[in-house]
Design an enzyme around this catalytic site. Sequence first.
Site, mmCIF file in Angstrom:
data_model
loop_
_atom_site.group_PDB
_atom_site.id
_atom_site.type_symbol
_atom_site.label_atom_id
_atom_site.label_comp_id
_atom_site.label_asym_id
_atom_site.label_seq_id
_atom_site.Cartn_x
_atom_site.Cartn_y
_atom_site.Cartn_z
ATOM 1 N N ILE A 1 48.491 86.792 66.725
ATOM 2 C CA ILE A 1 49.205 86.161 67.829
ATOM 3 C C ILE A 1 49.342 87.118 69.008
ATOM 4 O O ILE A 1 49.191 86.716 70.164
ATOM 5 C CB ILE A 1 50.585 85.655 67.350
ATOM 6 C CG1 ILE A 1 50.404 84.495 66.368
ATOM 7 C CG2 ILE A 1 51.438 85.216 68.535
ATOM 8 C CD1 ILE A 1 51.685 84.012 65.729
ATOM 9 N N ASN B 1 56.567 90.961 70.422
ATOM 10 C CA ASN B 1 55.832 90.170 69.438
ATOM 11 C C ASN B 1 55.707 90.854 68.085
ATOM 12 O O ASN B 1 55.580 90.180 67.061
ATOM 13 C CB ASN B 1 54.436 89.862 69.988
ATOM 14 C CG ASN B 1 53.498 89.351 68.919
ATOM 15 O OD1 ASN B 1 53.632 88.228 68.449
ATOM 16 N ND2 ASN B 1 52.556 90.196 68.496
ATOM 17 N N ALA B 2 55.719 92.183 68.044
ATOM 18 C CA ALA B 2 55.510 92.904 66.787
ATOM 19 C C ALA B 2 56.519 92.456 65.732
ATOM 20 O O ALA B 2 57.710 92.307 66.013
ATOM 21 C CB ALA B 2 55.632 94.411 67.018
ATOM 22 N N GLY B 3 56.029 92.214 64.535
ATOM 23 C CA GLY B 3 56.928 91.760 63.476
ATOM 24 C C GLY B 3 56.303 91.949 62.109
ATOM 25 O O GLY B 3 55.108 92.230 61.972
ATOM 26 N N ASN C 1 64.001 79.872 54.969
ATOM 27 C CA ASN C 1 62.808 79.687 54.147
ATOM 28 C C ASN C 1 62.978 80.447 52.838
ATOM 29 O O ASN C 1 63.595 81.517 52.808
ATOM 30 C CB ASN C 1 61.561 80.189 54.884
ATOM 31 C CG ASN C 1 60.297 79.494 54.411
ATOM 32 O OD1 ASN C 1 60.334 78.596 53.586
ATOM 33 N ND2 ASN C 1 59.158 79.920 54.942
ATOM 34 N N TYR D 1 63.648 88.137 56.663
ATOM 35 C CA TYR D 1 62.874 87.632 57.812
ATOM 36 C C TYR D 1 63.686 86.598 58.584
ATOM 37 O O TYR D 1 63.763 86.631 59.816
ATOM 38 C CB TYR D 1 61.568 87.020 57.307
ATOM 39 C CG TYR D 1 60.622 86.591 58.404
ATOM 40 C CD1 TYR D 1 59.945 87.535 59.176
ATOM 41 C CD2 TYR D 1 60.376 85.247 58.645
ATOM 42 C CE1 TYR D 1 59.061 87.142 60.176
ATOM 43 C CE2 TYR D 1 59.497 84.841 59.628
ATOM 44 C CZ TYR D 1 58.836 85.797 60.394
ATOM 45 O OH TYR D 1 57.966 85.403 61.377
ATOM 46 N N LYS E 1 64.876 86.889 62.473
ATOM 47 C CA LYS E 1 64.402 85.950 63.490
ATOM 48 C C LYS E 1 65.555 85.128 64.079
ATOM 49 O O LYS E 1 65.500 84.719 65.245
ATOM 50 C CB LYS E 1 63.322 85.037 62.911
ATOM 51 C CG LYS E 1 62.026 85.788 62.592
ATOM 52 C CD LYS E 1 61.482 86.533 63.804
ATOM 53 C CE LYS E 1 60.155 87.201 63.545
ATOM 54 N NZ LYS E 1 59.602 87.899 64.725
ATOM 55 N N THR F 1 46.676 81.739 60.989
ATOM 56 C CA THR F 1 46.244 83.116 61.236
ATOM 57 C C THR F 1 45.633 83.664 59.949
ATOM 58 O O THR F 1 45.609 82.988 58.907
ATOM 59 C CB THR F 1 47.432 84.006 61.641
ATOM 60 O OG1 THR F 1 48.373 84.040 60.551
ATOM 61 C CG2 THR F 1 48.129 83.475 62.890
#
Length: 439
Positions: free
Chosen positions: A216, A281-283, A340, A346, A350, A380
């Site tokens: 991404i 964006n890094a994750g 989730n 995570y 987020k 991806t």
Amino acid sequence: MSDKYQSFTQSAIGKVLVKNLGLPSPAKLERYAAGAPLVKGTVLVGGRGRLAESLGGLLGELDVTSTEAAGGGKLKGLVFDATGLTSSADLVALQEFFTPVMRSLETNPRVVVIGTPPEQLEGGERVAQRALEGFTRSLGKEIGKGGTVQLVYVAEGFEGSLLSTLAFLLSPKSAYVSGQVVRIGTKNASIAAEQVDPKKPLTGKVALVTGAARGIGEEIAKVLQRDGATVVGLDIPPAEDDLKKVTSDYITADITAEDAPAKIASYLQEKFGGVDIVVHNAGVTLDKKLANQKADRFGKVLEINITAPERITAELLEQKLVRPNGRIIGVSSIAGIAGNLGQTSYGASKAAVIGFVDSLAEELPDGITINAVAPGFIITQMTAAVPFATREVGQRLNAMSQGGLPVDVAETIAWYASPASTGVNGNVVRVCGQMMLGA
């Protein structure tokens, strides 16, 4: 990675089985190609309110053909001004406008309803405007044919800030964005939007994109470059070879390192004198049920996904390196909204990105804005490794019955990044094909 199920549904036998068994039938989504018109077709405008008379003119500025009468022809989009609906009884105007033309829509149609932020109203007006959310989200789940439906709340006085948002939502750039509520002018927003070249809106701008070497992040860098920006890519040292293929301006660093914010700030100061767009964006995901989770893994996810963006942003703001009318953009996730299985770390990180947006939106100076995207199932290399059954559920559990592409996230970020998006501040927009989970 191709969607084999989608390909199957387009075959002769697939079409028969889809029809007879009631299986999901994902439409092929149109996506934007550089130099193409924003809208290939006619947009019907209507409604009553403070924007009704200006909608045709706004679309004209985008070189979009519009009409106020359906005329029996095919339509590519519908824009309805609902700002004049002041009571629950007025809501029938939605049915009167939309029902006669729903069967006249082409494939991949775009629907935009414009309202007034309910929190700025009282009584019956507030009731009517809040109802628009239920209407648009429901219509998004039934429109089909690859169509999208959005609600844009425009605060009074910010009508002139609508243009960049209309350009995004009516075009193929928003292919995988549907059922979303966008607010313009509600949080510490600047009214004066910069005039931009619609084909190169980011000309002269410098953008920092973290995690830019692949996936991404790579697509974000490419789309921002397409729109005219000079992109500074950032990734870890082992990704340097990939990073070089994305951009000639890059930084290799571990964003969690103590000296990372200062290193980034120094590079931007010395080479460009500042930065206009910062994309966090890094994750990382290190999934594990909480009962089996280890502190170092849980902490690492938080450190990369939210603490590092906080520290980098603070450093850039403290050194006044983010230029006036600059953009700070975070990447959240559907996991931060709906949660989730196995993703407590995570999901927390987020959701924290959303909190990060909320905390800064009212405080940023000089017309700087902060917004976030929240991707759903994006195809991806990482999702290609997901077990087949889990992957299929993830791709089909949305109104479009398919996964999105990295470019869908990138296009949403490019809309936020535009100098014309001055009124768009404090938003979190899901790029998820209107996933059935969460709001």
